[in-house]
Enzyme design. Structure first.
Site, mmCIF file in Angstrom:
data_model
loop_
_atom_site.group_PDB
_atom_site.id
_atom_site.type_symbol
_atom_site.label_atom_id
_atom_site.label_comp_id
_atom_site.label_asym_id
_atom_site.label_seq_id
_atom_site.Cartn_x
_atom_site.Cartn_y
_atom_site.Cartn_z
ATOM 1 N N TRP A 14 7.189 0.014 -5.010
ATOM 2 C CA TRP A 14 6.038 -0.331 -5.891
ATOM 3 C C TRP A 14 4.753 -0.783 -5.295
ATOM 4 C CZ3 TRP A 14 8.762 -3.541 -10.368
ATOM 5 C CH2 TRP A 14 9.845 -2.733 -10.830
ATOM 6 N N LYS A 15 4.804 -1.153 -3.907
ATOM 7 C CA LYS A 15 3.619 -1.736 -3.379
ATOM 8 C C LYS A 15 3.341 -2.936 -3.970
ATOM 9 C CE LYS A 15 2.931 3.007 -1.387
ATOM 10 N NZ LYS A 15 1.985 3.938 -1.036
ATOM 11 N N HIS A 99 5.891 0.580 6.925
ATOM 12 C CA HIS A 99 5.125 1.599 6.293
ATOM 13 C C HIS A 99 3.743 1.637 6.899
ATOM 14 C CE1 HIS A 99 3.122 3.055 2.891
ATOM 15 N NE2 HIS A 99 4.069 3.453 2.427
ATOM 16 N N GLU A 101 0.886 1.771 5.520
ATOM 17 C CA GLU A 101 -0.018 0.538 5.091
ATOM 18 C C GLU A 101 0.046 -0.692 5.727
ATOM 19 O OE1 GLU A 101 0.923 0.952 1.164
ATOM 20 O OE2 GLU A 101 0.353 3.024 0.802
ATOM 21 N N GLU A 171 6.789 9.892 6.412
ATOM 22 C CA GLU A 171 5.763 9.809 5.504
ATOM 23 C C GLU A 171 4.513 10.060 6.207
ATOM 24 O OE1 GLU A 171 6.752 6.914 1.862
ATOM 25 O OE2 GLU A 171 5.496 6.014 3.426
ATOM 26 N N GLY A 177 -0.220 8.995 -1.422
ATOM 27 C CA GLY A 177 -1.394 8.359 -2.691
ATOM 28 C C GLY A 177 -2.576 9.499 -2.624
ATOM 29 N N SER A 217 3.315 11.520 -1.911
ATOM 30 C CA SER A 217 2.929 12.344 -3.355
ATOM 31 C C SER A 217 4.273 13.064 -3.828
ATOM 32 C CB SER A 217 1.747 13.178 -3.164
ATOM 33 O OG SER A 217 0.653 12.358 -2.808
ATOM 34 N N GLY A 238 6.085 6.476 -4.151
ATOM 35 C CA GLY A 238 5.059 5.412 -4.528
ATOM 36 C C GLY A 238 4.659 5.640 -5.851
ATOM 37 N N GLY A 239 3.517 6.189 -6.185
ATOM 38 C CA GLY A 239 3.054 6.224 -7.484
ATOM 39 C C GLY A 239 3.824 6.867 -8.688
HETATM 40 P P1 13P Z 1 2.898 8.129 -2.963
HETATM 41 O O1 13P Z 1 4.176 8.424 -3.495
HETATM 42 O O2 13P Z 1 2.108 7.344 -3.951
HETATM 43 O O3 13P Z 1 2.094 8.814 -2.327
HETATM 44 O O4 13P Z 1 3.158 6.914 -1.750
HETATM 45 C C1 13P Z 1 4.154 7.169 -1.042
HETATM 46 C C2 13P Z 1 4.677 6.061 -0.043
HETATM 47 O O5 13P Z 1 3.717 5.449 0.301
HETATM 48 C C3 13P Z 1 6.027 5.509 -0.373
HETATM 49 O O6 13P Z 1 6.342 4.475 0.539
#
Ligand code: 13P
Length: 257
Positions: A14-15, A99, A101, A171, A177, A217, A238-239
């Site tokens: 979910w970030k 991750h 990020e 990833e 994203g 994605s 993520g999204g």
């Molecule tokens: P997205 O699915 O939004 O591209 O994010 C992937 C992600 O970073 C999952 O950890």
């Protein structure tokens, strides 16, 4: 995926999204949709503050709760941090480590990722270790070396009896994203490389049993094709994990007998 040898795991990351009240409504709806799936494991990696509520809402279903980060020390003067023991005590099963990020915005290095992996394993948590290259690294042709190095570094000092607890997530940073997904072949190629790296260290039986996810994605439309690849054993999403219909569609794509 290859269910004969390893578990398929669909995890939502979910970030930094959803307040506790938004999260509660979301999880109640998600539970009604995928709370009983049999052929894959479903995980929601929620912000720390939502963990106790998530555990309460999901306690009588099969959806597991994960965290998005953990500190590498057991306890002490680390203002603002959360230990593996604290997560375990709340009933958390998985924790995302390394991750991109966290590597990019919080300066996490391969060495720190390795310490976090040990902290998680020692507390009985299952790490979801993220690896992957940037666009520049891919264009420079160093993806394989980089990912191999990240995997080896994450596994340093991890014993044979504990390594099975680890999940890897490939990833590619350029796919996170951005709406740009790795092709199914690209995803499988690197997931296979991760498995080959594990095989060289721990042998074929262990490598065969490790779940390796793809993330970047992944969505309701492309999930089926990605998951049909032999070395892609799930997704870190993520999204699309923030919307019940989208996440449900991905889980259904994985929940094949
Ligand atoms: P997205 O699915 O939004 O591209 O994010 C992937 C992600 O970073 C999952 O950890």
């Amino acid at each position: 995926m290859n269910r004969r040898y390893r578990k398929t795991i669909i995890a939502g990351n979910w970030k930094m999204n959803k307040t506790a009240s938004e999260a509660k409504a979301f999880l109640e709806e998600l539970k009604a949709q995928v709370g009983r799936v049999k052929w894959c494991e479903v995980v929601v990696c929620v912000p720390f503050v939502n963990i106790p509520m998530a555990r309460r809402v999901l306690k009588d279903c099969r959806i597991a709760v994960g965290a998005q980060n953990v500190h590498h020390e057991q306890s002490g003067a680390y203002t603002g941090e959360v230990s593996a023991e604290m997560l375990k005590d709340l009933g958390v099963k998985y924790v995302i480590i390394g991750h991109s990020e966290r590597r990019q915005y919080f300066g996490e290095t391969d060495a720190l990722v390795n310490r976090k992996v040990h902290a998680a394993l020692n507390a009985g948590l299952r790490p979801i270790v993220c690896v992957g290259e940037s666009l520049e690294q891919r264009e420079a042709g160093i993806t394989n070396e980089l990912v191999t190095m990240q995997v080896k570094a994450a596994l340093a000092g991890v014993t044979v009896d504990k390594v099975r607890q680890i999940v890897f997530a490939y990833e590619p940073i350029w796919a996170i994203g951005t709406g740009k997904t790795a092709t199914a072949e690209q995803a499988n190629e690197i997931c296979e490389l991760i498995r080959a790296t594990i095989r060289k260290i721990y042998g074929a039986r262990i490598a065969r049993a490790i779940t390796i996810q793809y993330g970047g994605s992944m969505n309701a439309k492309n999930a089926f094709e990605l998951l049909a690849q032999p070395d892609v054993d799930g997704g870190l999403i993520g999204g699309a994990s923030l919307k019940v219909p989208d996440f449900t569609a991905i889980v259904n794509a994985a929940n094949q007998e």
